[in-house]
Write an enzyme that holds these catalytic residues in place. Structure first.
Site, PDB file in Angstrom:
ATOM      1  N   GLU A   1      -3.121  10.050  17.813  1.00  0.00           N
ATOM      2  CA  GLU A   1      -4.014  11.283  17.575  1.00  0.00           C
ATOM      3  C   GLU A   1      -5.049  11.135  16.653  1.00  0.00           C
ATOM      4  O   GLU A   1      -6.184  11.688  16.782  1.00  0.00           O
ATOM      5  CB  GLU A   1      -2.996  12.460  17.362  1.00  0.00           C
ATOM      6  CG  GLU A   1      -1.932  12.822  18.392  1.00  0.00           C
ATOM      7  CD  GLU A   1      -0.935  11.847  18.518  1.00  0.00           C
ATOM      8  OE1 GLU A   1      -0.048  11.787  19.389  1.00  0.00           O
ATOM      9  OE2 GLU A   1      -0.719  10.896  17.705  1.00  0.00           O
TER      10      GLU A   1
ATOM     11  N   GLU B   1      -8.019  -1.072   6.556  1.00  0.00           N
ATOM     12  CA  GLU B   1      -6.750  -1.417   7.025  1.00  0.00           C
ATOM     13  C   GLU B   1      -6.836  -1.287   8.705  1.00  0.00           C
ATOM     14  O   GLU B   1      -6.284  -2.211   9.697  1.00  0.00           O
ATOM     15  CB  GLU B   1      -5.958   0.040   6.944  1.00  0.00           C
ATOM     16  CG  GLU B   1      -4.409  -0.199   7.362  1.00  0.00           C
ATOM     17  CD  GLU B   1      -3.694   1.118   7.153  1.00  0.00           C
ATOM     18  OE1 GLU B   1      -2.447   1.100   7.154  1.00  0.00           O
ATOM     19  OE2 GLU B   1      -4.515   2.305   6.783  1.00  0.00           O
TER      20      GLU B   1
ATOM     21  N   SER C   1       1.750   6.931   2.440  1.00  0.00           N
ATOM     22  CA  SER C   1       2.415   7.805   3.098  1.00  0.00           C
ATOM     23  C   SER C   1       3.532   8.288   2.539  1.00  0.00           C
ATOM     24  O   SER C   1       4.175   7.705   1.557  1.00  0.00           O
ATOM     25  CB  SER C   1       3.225   6.908   4.639  1.00  0.00           C
ATOM     26  OG  SER C   1       2.178   6.666   5.375  1.00  0.00           O
TER      27      SER C   1
ATOM     28  N   SER D   1       5.385  -0.932   4.062  1.00  0.00           N
ATOM     29  CA  SER D   1       5.780  -2.240   4.576  1.00  0.00           C
ATOM     30  C   SER D   1       5.733  -3.371   3.315  1.00  0.00           C
ATOM     31  O   SER D   1       4.757  -3.288   2.489  1.00  0.00           O
ATOM     32  CB  SER D   1       4.674  -2.632   5.538  1.00  0.00           C
ATOM     33  OG  SER D   1       4.555  -1.963   6.616  1.00  0.00           O
TER      34      SER D   1
ATOM     35  N   GLN E   1       1.038  -1.225   0.092  1.00  0.00           N
ATOM     36  CA  GLN E   1      -0.183   0.090  -0.073  1.00  0.00           C
ATOM     37  C   GLN E   1       0.865   1.172   0.048  1.00  0.00           C
ATOM     38  O   GLN E   1       1.619   1.574   0.712  1.00  0.00           O
ATOM     39  CB  GLN E   1      -0.907  -0.015   1.330  1.00  0.00           C
ATOM     40  CG  GLN E   1      -1.812   1.383   1.518  1.00  0.00           C
ATOM     41  CD  GLN E   1      -2.560   1.073   2.768  1.00  0.00           C
ATOM     42  OE1 GLN E   1      -2.848   0.140   3.315  1.00  0.00           O
ATOM     43  NE2 GLN E   1      -2.557   2.234   3.429  1.00  0.00           N
TER      44      GLN E   1
END
Length: 414
Positions: free
Chosen positions: A381, A253, A138, A170, A135
């Site tokens: 967060e 996810e 990021s 990953s 995936q």
């Protein structure tokens, strides 16, 4: 909620248990039992190759991606049957780690937005482990803001030219394919100018650079795209609708991560039961017992909260925020448990060699990888914001850039 199996579920559990007893790779049982979160490694075998062999055996027996339709490589099983299988697979579930992103995130996205030809071509091979997916979301400049991405895709006839960088990907170093979210229109607000594609990770223009982690592993990677050229047929969803497509991926996810996230409590309990301190067995110490009791209560809460989600799934309902709550609590709990175990070990807590470290260095490995657990699939967060806004109905954060064209958002200074 009724936690007992129905007669049909009991029969399914017996069938699953019988198949595992006859087919499980027992030669790896001891190593898998001792491996910890953050260090699933086999001494004399490549973990990916062993995992592929186990996945292939399961696929031949009809025990992969159980909830997927049969025509796409699944079994058409119920959500509860899927959970029963996971319970019975036990420690051998650790061998599925190379396929979790493909099964839990990429596959559902392709199933929702891919063409019928794509579904029949790619999904069965994801299920069987023949092809591994990653995936690509990021980015270095984006942090937790997925929509702040800068990897750009520019149209060239029936193709797209992609340039940019992803990070913390990953499994990219052993993946065959990946889903990739890009910016195709910088002139609109950041959530509206995105488009999703899938790519062949071996294509010219794709470069993967592994990132060495503090625990000695190399599971994460940087991925660079230099004039990567792909056909428009590899687009998932409409042009500019990549954010909505990504929500399918992100939702799956968090469900994949939250449903089975380890806490380290069983390992800590066993460790304290056998660790001899200056004052006797660690488990006989009142302060240690108090900490274990508090963590046991949390673990029980996580277990039964997860059962609520399972119960909802069994009734055909959409589960609520249980998985976000589960990941938030389990992630911090894992880190706290690893730190406490190392405190109990004293100076020997610095040792990581499985041959010499107490508890085979399990807690050292847990601690080294625990920060990534609290980031992957949404930081603490982000999850708190989700729970606050979407569950408790609290006011949302102020987002001053929400309606600003992406290319007008300041990137330096204030």
């Amino acid at each position: 909620m009724n936690f007992d199996d129905t007669p049909q579920e009991a029969a399914f559990r017996a069938e699953a248990r019988k198949w595992i007893d006859a087919n499980a790779p027992r030669e790896f049982e001891e190593e898998l039992s001792k491996s910890s979160l953050g260090r699933i490694k086999l001494r004399k075998h490549n973990i990916v190759e062993v995992a592929k062999a186990w996945q292939k055996r399961k696929a031949e027996g009809g025990w992969v991606c159980l909830h997927w339709p049969r025509e796409y490589g699944g079994r058409g099983a119920t959500p509860v049957e899927r959970v029963i299988w996971q319970q019975e697979e036990g420690i051998y579930f650790k061998l599925t780690s190379p396929f979790q992103i493909g099964e839990g995130m990429c596959g559902p996205t392709v199933m929702t937005y891919g063409s019928e030809a794509d579904k029949r071509r790619y999904l069965p091979k994801i299920a069987s482990g023949e092809e591994i997916w990653c995936q690509l979301f990021s980015e270095p400049a984006g942090g937790s803001d997925v929509a702040g991405l800068r990897t750009r895709a520019e149209r060239d006839g029936d193709h797209w030219i992609i340039n940019g960088q992803k990070i913390w990907t990953s499994g990219a170093h052993y993946s065959d394919y990946g889903i990739l979210i890009t910016r195709t229109d910088p002139n609109v607000p950041k959530h509206k100018g995105l488009t999703m594609f899938y790519i062949d990770m071996k294509s010219p223009g794709v470069e993967v650079k592994p990132i060495k982690q503090a625990n000695g592993m190399q599971e994460f990677n940087e991925v660079f795209f230099t004039d990567l050229r792909i056909p428009d047929s590899q687009r998932l969803g409409a042009v500019g609708d990549g954010w909505n497509v990504s929500l399918t991926t992100l939702m799956n996810e968090r469900m994949s991560i939250g449903a089975r996230l380890a806490t380290g409590l069983p390992e800590l309990f066993d460790f304290c039961s056998n660790l001899m301190t200056d004052d006797g067995l660690a488990i006989d110490d009142r302060a240690t017992r108090s900490k274990l009791a508090n963590w046991a209560v949390k673990a029980s809460g996580l277990k039964y909260t997860s059962y609520r989600a399972i119960s909802a799934l069994s009734k055909g309902e959409r589960p609520g925020p249980e998985n976000s709550i589960g990941k938030l609590v389990a992630g911090s709990m894992l880190q706290d448990i690893a730190m406490y175990a190392m405190d109990l070990q004293g100076a020997s807590g610095m040792l990581t060699d499985p041959e010499t470290a107490e508890a085979a260095g399990q807690f050292q490995a847990m601690l080294m990888s625990s920060p990534s657990t609290r980031i992957a699939g949404g930081t603490d967060e982000i999850l708190r914001n989700i729970i606050a806004e979407r569950v408790l109905g609290l006011p949302g954060d102020i987002r001053v850039d929400k309606d600003v064209p992406f290319n007008k958002i300041p990137t330096r200074g204030r």
